[in-house]
Design an enzyme around this catalytic site. Structure first.
Site, PDB file in Angstrom:
ATOM      1  N   CYS A 192       0.854  -1.191   0.000  1.00  0.00           N
ATOM      2  CA  CYS A 192       0.000   0.000   0.000  1.00  0.00           C
ATOM      3  C   CYS A 192       0.896   1.249   0.000  1.00  0.00           C
ATOM      4  CB  CYS A 192      -0.952  -0.073   1.208  1.00  0.00           C
ATOM      5  SG  CYS A 192      -2.225   1.187   1.294  1.00  0.00           S
ATOM      6  N   ASP A 222      -8.534  -2.944  -8.372  1.00  0.00           N
ATOM      7  CA  ASP A 222      -8.117  -1.909  -7.415  1.00  0.00           C
ATOM      8  C   ASP A 222      -8.584  -0.537  -7.898  1.00  0.00           C
ATOM      9  OD1 ASP A 222      -6.816  -0.176  -5.683  1.00  0.00           O
ATOM     10  OD2 ASP A 222      -4.929  -1.288  -5.719  1.00  0.00           O
ATOM     11  N   HIS A 240      -7.495  -3.970  -4.086  1.00  0.00           N
ATOM     12  CA  HIS A 240      -6.434  -3.367  -3.291  1.00  0.00           C
ATOM     13  C   HIS A 240      -6.324  -4.094  -1.953  1.00  0.00           C
ATOM     14  CE1 HIS A 240      -3.741  -0.022  -2.282  1.00  0.00           C
ATOM     15  NE2 HIS A 240      -4.250  -0.080  -1.072  1.00  0.00           N
TER      16      HIS A 240
END
Length: 223
Positions: A118, A165, A192
């Protein structure tokens, strides 16, 4: 897992989480957090890499802002994590200094790789492009990387993205692969955060495949 005091170039001192392998290390791996701090998931990730033979070092990248940040994945945690990320990015060079201190610690054990998730994926990319001492970089769904595609990496880079995502739409990923053909990019049928088994987006098959590819990449470039 133990805490190891490290010191950045500007004198800032912080405690990094370090997991040691059994036997002689293959090398070292700096593990960069999501926006949720060095929480139980990131510690588990570091532990998993140590089990594969690497000295795993997880520096707390929010330490200059708030000591001991460890968030979950609820709505309030996401909001707080985004606030901390925004503040940290406002002093990005200092965050990179902390990562550099972790790289220097890892170099005591051989070649050093870096992996980020991330926000940590973005910081792994920036580290690969701006810091010395890395032999490999792995970026998991790093939002913001396509905006930094003009940067030139100093080491081999592997990236993992999810095709669903919404934070990193596929046109951005495709533009990134065109701008940086030397970077290995893989896309998975996932959202994601697909590597995190504490999130609703966890996709075990994609996570397992990405991990195998990451371990092969580290074996090739780190040891």
């Amino acid at each position: 897992m133990s805490l190891q005091p490290l010191q950045a170039l500007d004198g800032h001192r912080f405690d990094a989480f370090i997991e040691l392998p059994q036997g002689r290390p293959r090398g070292a791996l700096v593990v960069l957090q999501e926006i949720f701090g060095v929480n139980s998931h990131i510690r588990a990730v570091a532990r998993g890499y140590a089990e594969e033979g690497y000295v795993a070092i997880a520096p707390p990248l929010f330490d200059r802002l708030e000591h001991g940040v460890e968030l979950g994945y609820g709505e309030d945690d996401v909001k707080r994590g985004r606030e901390l990320k925004a503040a940290a990015m406002a002093q990005q060079d200092l965050v990179l200094q902390d990562i550099a201190a972790a790289i220097a610690e890892g170099a005591k054990h051989g070649k050093v790789g870096i992996v980020g998730y991330c926000w940590g994926g973005l910081m792994a990319w920036l580290s690969a492009c701006k810091l010395d001492g890395l032999s490999a970089a792995i970026c998991y769904y790093g939002a913001g990387i396509p905006d930094q595609a003009a940067l030139q990496p100093r080491c081999p880079v592997l990236m993992h993205f999810g095709e669903r995502d919404h934070l990193i739409p596929q046109p951005q990923v495709q533009a990134l692969t065109q701008a940086r053909p030397e970077v290995q990019v893989h896309v998975y049928p996932a959202d994601h955060g697909f590597n995190c088994d504490q999130r609703a987006a966890f996709e075990p098959e994609s996570a397992a495949l990405a991990r195998r590819r990451s371990l092969d990449f580290l074996q090739q470039h780190v040891g």
